[in-house]
Design an enzyme around this catalytic site. Structure first.
Site, PDB file in Angstrom:
ATOM      1  N   ARG A  48      -1.583  10.214  -1.497  1.00 58.84           N
ATOM      2  CA  ARG A  48      -2.670  10.129  -2.464  1.00 58.84           C
ATOM      3  C   ARG A  48      -3.115  11.550  -2.831  1.00 58.84           C
ATOM      4  NH1 ARG A  48      -3.760   6.477   1.720  1.00 58.84           N
ATOM      5  NH2 ARG A  48      -3.678   4.277   1.108  1.00 58.84           N
TER       6      ARG A  48
ATOM      7  N   LYS B 208      -7.146   7.528   4.167  1.00 58.06           N
ATOM      8  CA  LYS B 208      -8.406   6.837   3.899  1.00 58.06           C
ATOM      9  C   LYS B 208      -9.049   6.394   5.209  1.00 58.06           C
ATOM     10  CE  LYS B 208      -8.338   3.834   0.550  1.00 58.06           C
ATOM     11  NZ  LYS B 208      -7.928   2.710  -0.302  1.00 58.06           N
TER      12      LYS B 208
ATOM     13  N   HIS C  67      -1.693   8.527  -8.844  1.00 58.53           N
ATOM     14  CA  HIS C  67      -1.325   7.319  -8.104  1.00 58.53           C
ATOM     15  C   HIS C  67      -0.039   6.698  -8.638  1.00 58.53           C
ATOM     16  CE1 HIS C  67      -2.902   4.756  -4.929  1.00 58.53           C
ATOM     17  NE2 HIS C  67      -2.363   3.731  -5.551  1.00 58.53           N
TER      18      HIS C  67
ATOM     19  N   ARG D  97       2.757   7.649  -6.563  1.00 60.52           N
ATOM     20  CA  ARG D  97       2.815   6.868  -5.318  1.00 60.52           C
ATOM     21  C   ARG D  97       3.636   5.598  -5.550  1.00 60.52           C
ATOM     22  NH1 ARG D  97      -0.010   6.441  -0.438  1.00 60.52           N
ATOM     23  NH2 ARG D  97      -0.655   4.351   0.204  1.00 60.52           N
TER      24      ARG D  97
ATOM     25  N   HIS E 209      -0.079   1.405   4.455  1.00 62.11           N
ATOM     26  CA  HIS E 209      -0.888   0.249   4.091  1.00 62.11           C
ATOM     27  C   HIS E 209      -1.359  -0.478   5.348  1.00 62.11           C
ATOM     28  CE1 HIS E 209       1.140  -0.016  -0.138  1.00 62.11           C
ATOM     29  NE2 HIS E 209       0.113   0.805  -0.120  1.00 62.11           N
TER      30      HIS E 209
ATOM     31  N   TYR F 217       5.277  -4.653  -4.492  1.00 59.69           N
ATOM     32  CA  TYR F 217       6.520  -3.941  -4.805  1.00 59.69           C
ATOM     33  C   TYR F 217       7.734  -4.868  -4.751  1.00 59.69           C
ATOM     34  CZ  TYR F 217       3.677   0.208  -4.429  1.00 59.69           C
ATOM     35  OH  TYR F 217       2.708   1.145  -4.616  1.00 59.69           O
TER      36      TYR F 217
END
Length: 366
Positions: free
Chosen positions: A218, A242, A311, A314, A337, A346
């Site tokens: 990110r 995050k 993003h 990404r 994730h 995806y």
């Protein structure tokens, strides 16, 4: 310096010296500059100069405005998000910004108190129904999420008798409805080629883009990367993700070469701090997440692709891993994730896997 010169000329025209500069005079100067053009939008640009003059005793400190009860409560809410919920400062700031209109509706007529004791479910629903149609689907979804969090905080603090988080309506929108918009290999190569690596600016941009495309980081994670996070001996990189999560990722050879070239030839000797990427112009402070996003946007404009968000690279990294034969769980591990459902989107772009489950078209092809 231009702002200081303009202030000096304005004081001369007004027949004043700097000792006569008070809150009302500053307000008049700001209004004058606004009328002349958009160069000065708020008093914030003057704060460093005023703070210096106040420290020297030249200008008296401005009288402190009475505290806004909504802002006081939001400060407590942000501390709760950071300490109890483990959210980062940027996320806590966004949550506070989203729920500020809700608290402003609860101010008393004189603006000195918040009416939270009489808060009911109908008030919550009324705010959401009136506010969310004005926002995009993403902003509306974030608003209701932040509002649920705020109502939980108010209940924990004893400011409301019962939690009203369950009363917040949901925003219509199906999860995984869209497609991740990655870039093709030739477009990625055009982005990287657009960076002139013979300059310090291009050397830095090439390293940033390579890291985004290959590791799927990110923008904020690239900005927070420090020199000590690069373990050249083991070929690993430490990522601050995050929620203050710290994880290790392998450092591919091409990424390492791009970063090493920047550190040798592009990073200024006068760089401030230990962050890997810094501003090109002095002072050479740490590059922000907005700066990383601007690098991607500028590269997109140079190659004729228009403004590209960081993003999107990404998504490009995830799609490239799938094309190389990686499984969805492996992609989720690289992208870090927390839930498998986040990576599931995806599956829509994994064409080889989709071909194995596609049923043949009935009948003959016309």
């Amino acid at each position: 310096m231009r702002l200081v010169a303009r202030l000096s000329r304005w004081l001369a025209l007004e027949g004043m010296d700097v000792e006569g500069l008070g809150a009302s005079e500053v307000d008049r100067f700001v209004r004058t500059r606004r009328a002349a053009g958009p160069q000065l939008r708020s008093i914030k640009a003057l704060q460093p100069l005023l703070a210096y003059l106040q420290s020297r005793g030249v200008v008296l400190p401005s009288p402190r405005a009475p505290d806004d009860p909504a802002d006081e409560l939001l400060e407590r809410y942000q501390r709760y998000l950071a300490i109890e919920r483990g959210l980062g400062k940027a996320t806590a700031d966004v949550y506070a910004r989203m729920v500020r209109p809700f608290l402003r509706h609860r101010l008393s007529s004189d603006g000195r108190a918040l009416d939270l004791a009489g808060l009911a479910a109908t008030d919550v629903v009324t705010f959401v129904v009136a506010r969310c149609p004005q926002l995009s689907r993403g902003a509306a979804s974030l608003t209701v999420t932040a509002l649920r969090s705020l109502l939980t905080f108010l209940h924990v603090e004893g400011l409301i008798a019962q939690s009203l988080a369950a009363c917040v309506p949901s925003v219509a929108g199906r999860r995984l409805a869209g497609l991740p918009k990655g870039l093709d290999c030739d477009l990625v190569q055009r982005l990287l080629t657009s960076c002139g690596r013979d300059t310090s600016n291009g050397c830095r941009d090439f390293a940033v883009l390579t890291m985004l495309v290959r590791l799927g980081l990110r923008a904020g994670e690239v900005a927070k990367l420090k020199l000590d996070d690069l373990d050249w001996r083991t070929g690993e990189i430490l990522v601050r993700g995050k929620g203050n999560c710290i994880e290790h990722l392998p450092l591919p050879a091409d990424v390492g070469e791009a970063v090493a070239a920047y550190l040798r030839h592009g990073r200024p000797r006068t760089a401030q701090g230990r962050t890997v990427f810094v501003r090109v112009r002095a002072p050479h402070n740490a590059l922000t997440s907005a700066g990383v996003s601007q690098i991607v946007a500028a590269a997109g404009c140079r190659t004729g692709l228009g403004r590209i968000h960081a993003h999107r690279l990404r998504h490009t990294a995830a799609s490239a891993m799938l094309r190389a034969g990686a499984s969805l769980p492996e992609v989720g591990q690289v992208l870090r994730h927390r839930r498998a459902l986040t990576t599931a989107i995806y599956a829509k772009v994994d064409r080889e896997a989709l071909r194995t489950i596609a049923r043949p078209w009935p009948g003959e092809v016309a």
